[in-house]
Design an enzyme around this catalytic site. Sequence first.
Site, PDB file in Angstrom:
ATOM      1  N   GLY A  10     -34.437   2.280 -32.309  1.00  0.00           N
ATOM      2  CA  GLY A  10     -34.374   3.040 -33.566  1.00  0.00           C
ATOM      3  C   GLY A  10     -35.501   4.053 -33.637  1.00  0.00           C
ATOM      4  N   GLY A  13     -35.564   7.096 -35.991  1.00  0.00           N
ATOM      5  CA  GLY A  13     -35.501   6.888 -37.444  1.00  0.00           C
ATOM      6  C   GLY A  13     -36.835   7.204 -38.097  1.00  0.00           C
ATOM      7  CG  ASP A  35     -32.303   6.389 -32.367  1.00  0.00           C
ATOM      8  OD1 ASP A  35     -33.148   5.921 -33.154  1.00  0.00           O
ATOM      9  OD2 ASP A  35     -31.216   6.880 -32.756  1.00  0.00           O
ATOM     10  CG  ASN A  54     -24.542   0.701 -30.265  1.00  0.00           C
ATOM     11  OD1 ASN A  54     -25.270  -0.162 -30.742  1.00  0.00           O
ATOM     12  ND2 ASN A  54     -23.439   1.129 -30.852  1.00  0.00           N
ATOM     13  CE1 TYR A 154     -32.201  -3.366 -43.676  1.00  0.00           C
ATOM     14  CE2 TYR A 154     -33.012  -3.730 -45.906  1.00  0.00           C
ATOM     15  CZ  TYR A 154     -33.221  -3.299 -44.611  1.00  0.00           C
ATOM     16  OH  TYR A 154     -34.446  -2.802 -44.255  1.00  0.00           O
ATOM     17  CE  LYS A 158     -34.352  -5.163 -41.475  1.00  0.00           C
ATOM     18  NZ  LYS A 158     -34.876  -4.752 -40.165  1.00  0.00           N
TER      19      LYS A 158
END
Length: 346
Positions: A10, A13, A35, A54, A154, A158
């Site tokens: 990521g 981001g 990413d 991915n 989400y 987490k």
Amino acid sequence: MAKPVVLVTGANGEIGRSLLQRLYADGRYRVVTVDLTPLPEKYRGYCLETYAGNIMDRYLLDQVAAHHEIEVIFHLAALLSTRGERDPELAHQVNVEGTLHLLRVAQNQSQRLGRAVRFLFPSSIAVYGLPSVADKQRAGRVQEEAWNVPITMYGCNKLYCEHLGRYFTTNYRQLGALATAARLDFRSIRFPGLISAETVPTGGTSDFGPEMLHAAAKGERYSCFVGPEARIPFMAMPDAVQALTQLLDADRERLTQTVYNVGAFSPSAAEIAARVRKAYPNAQIDYAPDPVRAKIVDSWPEDVDDSRARQDWGWAPAYDFERAMEEYLLPNVRERYANQRPSGHP
Ligand code: AKB
């Protein structure tokens, strides 16, 4: 001796871009990234190698691991809370299955190197679920183990991945032949809403804070999707990156937790709007609460108790709200949008 390799997922981001700059400036590591989208030229320059792909692609991850002796993983790739509610199954795949793939990579690397790969995982205030605004106000600064009943996919993802990380660190394959092999070393931070001067977040529910500021800086009207009283903790991006690198460097013996709260400042939406208006007197901000997004924000604590992070690894934010605005956000967003004409103007 070659510098150790850090893998950042990521990387393109919000947190990723700031982290790449910090790791490059630090100079102690060689950075490899994964990413979905290719990194812009500027950020590629901070890296040894960058892969566009991915995290669900196990073959790509195996290829990355085969080419590099990875000592540290920052696993930042995730689908945030609003996006996750629009596509909960995809959120589960990316946030849970994706994390499991990375934990597997870290575990294999730990065995290969014969020492623990450090695995840094950004968790979130989304793991908390306060049932009502009255409970939220009564709860005040919540401790890590309180109110762990998230209302978003989400948040569930987490929270579960925090448990997975702890399991991999202490009990992975406890009955198998590998019971005595080196295990990974998982460390997690529950971040509040993050505000960056460089990027506008997408797909989150704390986005109203940064969106308000960036819209004003661009001269655009902003309709806030929560009401003026909504309050959650926020943090300036440099402090978030500081927290991650500080926890990375902490001695394992000093860590009493796998997962730590970190706090900085906790303004209401109205207080953010007032501060933005002070900087941009023509800012047009109104409120058009979205019932579901507002409910999600109301389920998150208004502040967090981060005393364990302070005690165990010396956490202390450099930026309160005023300093974040004055010394980090405003100078940088002004520079960023200096050459852009306000929309609606010729
Ligand atoms: C989100 O809004 O989903 C994230 C978070 C609070 O973790 N920014």
